[in-house]
Structure formats: C-alpha cells, structure tokens
Design a protein around this motif. Structure first.
Motif, mmCIF file in Angstrom:
data_model
loop_
_atom_site.group_PDB
_atom_site.id
_atom_site.type_symbol
_atom_site.label_atom_id
_atom_site.label_comp_id
_atom_site.label_asym_id
_atom_site.label_seq_id
_atom_site.Cartn_x
_atom_site.Cartn_y
_atom_site.Cartn_z
ATOM 1 N N GLY A 46 0.347 37.554 -16.785
ATOM 2 C CA GLY A 46 -0.683 37.791 -17.333
ATOM 3 C C GLY A 46 -1.326 37.940 -16.448
ATOM 4 O O GLY A 46 -1.212 38.357 -15.765
ATOM 5 N N VAL A 114 -2.480 42.567 -25.730
ATOM 6 C CA VAL A 114 -2.897 41.668 -27.135
ATOM 7 C C VAL A 114 -4.040 42.969 -28.271
ATOM 8 O O VAL A 114 -4.730 43.722 -27.892
ATOM 9 C CB VAL A 114 -4.305 41.244 -26.575
ATOM 10 C CG1 VAL A 114 -5.321 40.581 -27.373
ATOM 11 C CG2 VAL A 114 -3.177 40.271 -25.582
ATOM 12 N N GLU A 116 -6.906 43.665 -30.225
ATOM 13 C CA GLU A 116 -8.217 42.544 -29.207
ATOM 14 C C GLU A 116 -8.907 42.499 -30.856
ATOM 15 O O GLU A 116 -9.147 41.709 -31.657
ATOM 16 C CB GLU A 116 -9.272 43.261 -29.213
ATOM 17 C CG GLU A 116 -10.224 42.357 -28.005
ATOM 18 C CD GLU A 116 -10.069 41.244 -27.294
ATOM 19 O OE1 GLU A 116 -11.351 40.707 -26.951
ATOM 20 O OE2 GLU A 116 -9.605 41.704 -26.838
ATOM 21 N N ASN A 188 -16.674 30.672 -23.636
ATOM 22 C CA ASN A 188 -16.644 30.731 -23.069
ATOM 23 C C ASN A 188 -17.570 30.318 -22.036
ATOM 24 O O ASN A 188 -19.241 29.748 -22.614
ATOM 25 C CB ASN A 188 -16.165 32.232 -22.554
ATOM 26 C CG ASN A 188 -16.999 33.074 -23.006
ATOM 27 O OD1 ASN A 188 -18.310 32.921 -23.514
ATOM 28 N ND2 ASN A 188 -16.854 34.503 -22.949
ATOM 29 N N PRO A 221 -4.256 32.733 -29.331
ATOM 30 C CA PRO A 221 -4.507 33.130 -28.537
ATOM 31 C C PRO A 221 -6.482 33.654 -28.183
ATOM 32 O O PRO A 221 -6.665 33.070 -29.038
ATOM 33 C CB PRO A 221 -4.033 33.987 -28.590
ATOM 34 C CG PRO A 221 -3.118 33.900 -30.240
ATOM 35 C CD PRO A 221 -3.516 32.847 -30.280
ATOM 36 N N SER A 222 -6.582 34.279 -27.370
ATOM 37 C CA SER A 222 -8.035 34.028 -27.094
ATOM 38 C C SER A 222 -8.159 35.600 -26.787
ATOM 39 O O SER A 222 -7.310 37.084 -26.056
ATOM 40 C CB SER A 222 -8.075 33.591 -25.368
ATOM 41 O OG SER A 222 -9.902 33.620 -25.238
ATOM 42 N N GLN A 225 -9.702 37.806 -22.823
ATOM 43 C CA GLN A 225 -9.193 37.125 -22.338
ATOM 44 C C GLN A 225 -10.026 36.773 -20.421
ATOM 45 O O GLN A 225 -9.871 35.952 -20.063
ATOM 46 C CB GLN A 225 -7.957 37.612 -21.855
ATOM 47 C CG GLN A 225 -7.253 37.476 -23.457
ATOM 48 C CD GLN A 225 -5.415 37.620 -23.137
ATOM 49 O OE1 GLN A 225 -5.418 38.562 -22.157
ATOM 50 N NE2 GLN A 225 -5.492 37.469 -24.455
ATOM 51 N N ARG A 226 -10.608 37.763 -19.611
ATOM 52 C CA ARG A 226 -10.749 38.228 -18.782
ATOM 53 C C ARG A 226 -11.982 36.809 -18.652
ATOM 54 O O ARG A 226 -12.632 36.626 -17.178
ATOM 55 C CB ARG A 226 -11.723 39.286 -18.159
ATOM 56 C CG ARG A 226 -10.009 40.071 -18.403
ATOM 57 C CD ARG A 226 -10.450 41.159 -17.275
ATOM 58 N NE ARG A 226 -9.158 42.570 -16.835
ATOM 59 C CZ ARG A 226 -7.974 42.336 -16.315
ATOM 60 N NH1 ARG A 226 -8.484 41.532 -15.187
ATOM 61 N NH2 ARG A 226 -7.666 43.328 -16.387
ATOM 62 N N ARG A 230 -12.997 27.916 -21.352
ATOM 63 C CA ARG A 230 -12.858 27.565 -22.289
ATOM 64 C C ARG A 230 -13.490 26.122 -22.628
ATOM 65 O O ARG A 230 -13.260 24.971 -21.734
ATOM 66 C CB ARG A 230 -11.279 27.665 -23.163
ATOM 67 C CG ARG A 230 -10.576 29.351 -21.999
ATOM 68 C CD ARG A 230 -11.966 30.012 -23.096
ATOM 69 N NE ARG A 230 -10.784 31.782 -23.423
ATOM 70 C CZ ARG A 230 -11.261 32.285 -22.752
ATOM 71 N NH1 ARG A 230 -12.558 32.583 -21.823
ATOM 72 N NH2 ARG A 230 -11.075 33.395 -22.028
#
Length: 358
Positions: A46, A114, A116, A188, A221-222, A225-226, A230
């Motif tokens: 990750g 991922v 997306e 986010n 999972p998101s 991600q960057r 959250r």
C-alpha cells in the motif's frame, strides 16, 4: 523446560527495540527511518498503512491502520515476521547475548490493483439498495440503535441506511453468511463519497458475532485511495463548531444527549488525518478513554495537525471511570448509559470557547 518470561524480556528491551528490529525485522527499516510517520505496510504494502510510534525504541509499538494497534515489540515481531512467541523470544535472547540471529523477510508486497470503476459501481449499487431508517423493513437497524440508546439521533442523521441482505465475509474473503447491515457513507476531507462502513446485525437488531476469528472488515475498500480523512458526515456543523469522535455510536450518543453535531472518524488512527470543511473554527474531540491511552495520543496528533490551519481543538474525555469490567476503556456512548449529566462538559467547553473568542 525453559521458562520464557515476556514481562522480563520487555523490561530488558526498553530503549533497544529499534536496534533489535534492524537485526531481526528488516521489513521495518522504512518505518524505523521515518519514526512516527505513516509508511507502506511491511506486510500488505500500500502507501501509508503503518507506522511505528515515536516511543517505539522503548515499547516496540506501532499501528497498522484499519486493523489494530500493536502495542509492544514482541507482538510486533510476531506479526511482521510471522513468527511464534517462542521464536521471537529465543531470537531476542540470542540478540541480547550477541549470538547469531535469524532475520525475518525483507519485502514489501506489491499492492493489489484496484478496479476503481468496478468498486465504484458496487458501492453505488449497495448504497442504492439500502433503505432509509424510517422504512418499515429497516426495523433491525432501529432496534440496533435503540439497544444503544441512540435511536432518536440515528433517525436524525444523514448518510446512514439499512441494507437487508449483504454477504458477510471474513478477512480472507470467505463468505460466512448473509445478514442485514447498518451502512454509513464514508467521505474524504473534500466531502466526496469514497467507501461504506458496515455493521452486520441480526433480524432482531443484535450485532452479528461469529467469533474473533471470523470478524469482517467493517469498512469496504475505498475509491480515490490517495485522498485523506475518512469520516461520516452525520450532522451539519453549528455556527463554526463541530465534534469528531472515533466511533459511530459515540457520535450518536453526543447528539442524543446534546444535539451537538459529531462526525465519527472510524478509528483513532484514521481520525488523525481529518480536516474539517471551511467555516469550522472549533473542533470538540470526543476522545475515547482507553487503558492504553491510544485515544489521547491520537488526539495530540490531530490537534497538532489542525493548529497551523487556525482551527482550535478541545479534547473531551468521558468523566465516567473505567470499571474492571471495561475491557479496553470507556467512551461517550458508555457515558450516555451511565450518567447523562456528564455531557454537561460540552456546555462548559462551548461557553469557554465563546468567551475566548469574544
């Protein structure tokens, strides 16, 4: 038979853990070089899912985000090297005695790619399938919140729904059954939806419990991600004031008692990267009173992060004492059940903040 005294070993290792990690766990090298800062997880890869605590040389502790705090060095070596307690103890004994030691693996696994677009479609689908809490078929969710004394707050909250049937998977991805679930939309710092938090419940409103070895991942999972921060935006800020907490039930307990808006950050580690929207000048942080002080330590980091932005953070710990029956500590959800008068601290904090601003 040789007796291995972990308490004595930890005493002998105080102030020496980082050197031992260098010798025994090369996978921790990046975390050692960036002490107190998030780095890629040495087990799952990750981008920033792990860090060693700033006092790791004395404790050996760190945290794998979205999983758990690893409070001391023996546990750390067992996890990162996939060693047994006996193996860790004997290697530490050899290292302390300047004898040859075996080092664990040094690798960072490549992060899984991922999908997306596929993930976003799945998240959108289950959110659209979910029902508002006022729907007759959402009775299990209303019962769940009633058992926790926060039903009125939950019915007033944004971004909370009930899904009547979702796959319950363990952390290895095995489907163990189908259950209803309370869903909360996770955003986010920019307010964009990125994931869904799930609490699996029975038809009677009890939390599903299939044993410690079969606990599901609460957060999906998101996407994106960057992005940072959250959290769940349950209620609108009030005149520049907003509360934050670790858990959903804590946030709802505060609103149930005082109608003060609180956004849960889902864990004390995730909460550290939270940044409020424009217009918020004061944060009340409803800190969990943990036996290991994890909530209070995280609160210090959040305050340090927000101070340069001109945002004031006031920490509030529940005044109720930690009882012998409290495994990890107490939070404001416990306070609601034990003594609602303790929420008077909120009025005092707000009055003091307004006085300072006058």
């Amino acid at each position: 038979m040789k007796k291995r005294n972990s308490t004595e070993m930890k005493r002998r290792m105080e102030g020496r853990w980082l050197a031992a990690f260098k010798a025994l766990a090369p996978a921790l090298d990046q975390a050692i070089d960036n002490l107190g800062t998030n780095v890629p997880c040495p087990v799952e890869g990750g981008t920033d899912g792990f860090r060693l605590f700033k006092d790791a040389n004395y404790t050996g502790g760190g945290v794998k985000q979205s999983w758990r705090i690893i409070p001391e060095g023996i546990d750390m070596l067992m996890w990162v090297n996939d060693w047994s307690f006996t193996k860790v103890y004997d290697e530490l004994e050899a290292w302390l005695g300047d004898k040859p030691v075996e080092a664990g693996p040094k690798y960072l696994p490549k992060p899984k790619p991922v999908d997306e677009e596929g993930l976003r479609k799945w998240l959108n689908r289950i959110w659209k399938e979910a029902l508002p809490l006022t729907d007759l078929a959402a009775y299990p969710a209303r019962a769940y919140f009633s058992y926790r004394w926060v039903n009125t707050a939950a019915l007033s909250a944004n971004d909370v729904r009930f899904h009547p049937c979702l796959n319950y998977k363990d952390k290895q991805g095995n489907v163990l059954g189908k259950f209803g679930a309370v869903l909360s939309l996770v955003r986010n710092n920019e307010g964009e939806p990125v994931a869904i938090h799930r609490t699996f419940i029975t038809k009677g409103g009890l939390k599903v419990n299939l044993g410690k070895t079969h606990k599901p991942k609460k957060m999906t999972p998101s996407v994106n991600q960057r992005s940072k921060g959250r959290h769940i935006r349950l209620f609108a800020p009030q005149n520049g004031y907003l509360g934050v907490s670790e858990g959903l039930e804590t946030a709802l307990a505060v609103y149930q008692a005082k109608q003060f808006p609180v956004w849960p950050g889902l864990s004390n580690t995730i909460l550290q990267s939270f940044a409020p929207p424009k217009g918020v000048h004061t944060i009340l942080n409803f800190v969990d009173k943990d036996r290991n002080k994890a909530g209070e330590n995280a609160a210090e980091i959040l305050r340090a992060n927000l101070a340069p932005k001109g945002i004031r953070v006031i920490d509030l710990l529940p005044p109720t004492p930690i009882l012998d029956t409290d495994e990890k500590g107490v939070d404001w959800a416990d306070q609601l059940k034990r003594d609602v008068s303790g929420f008077g601290l909120i009025d005092q904090a707000l009055a003091f903040s307004r006085l300072k601003q006058a």
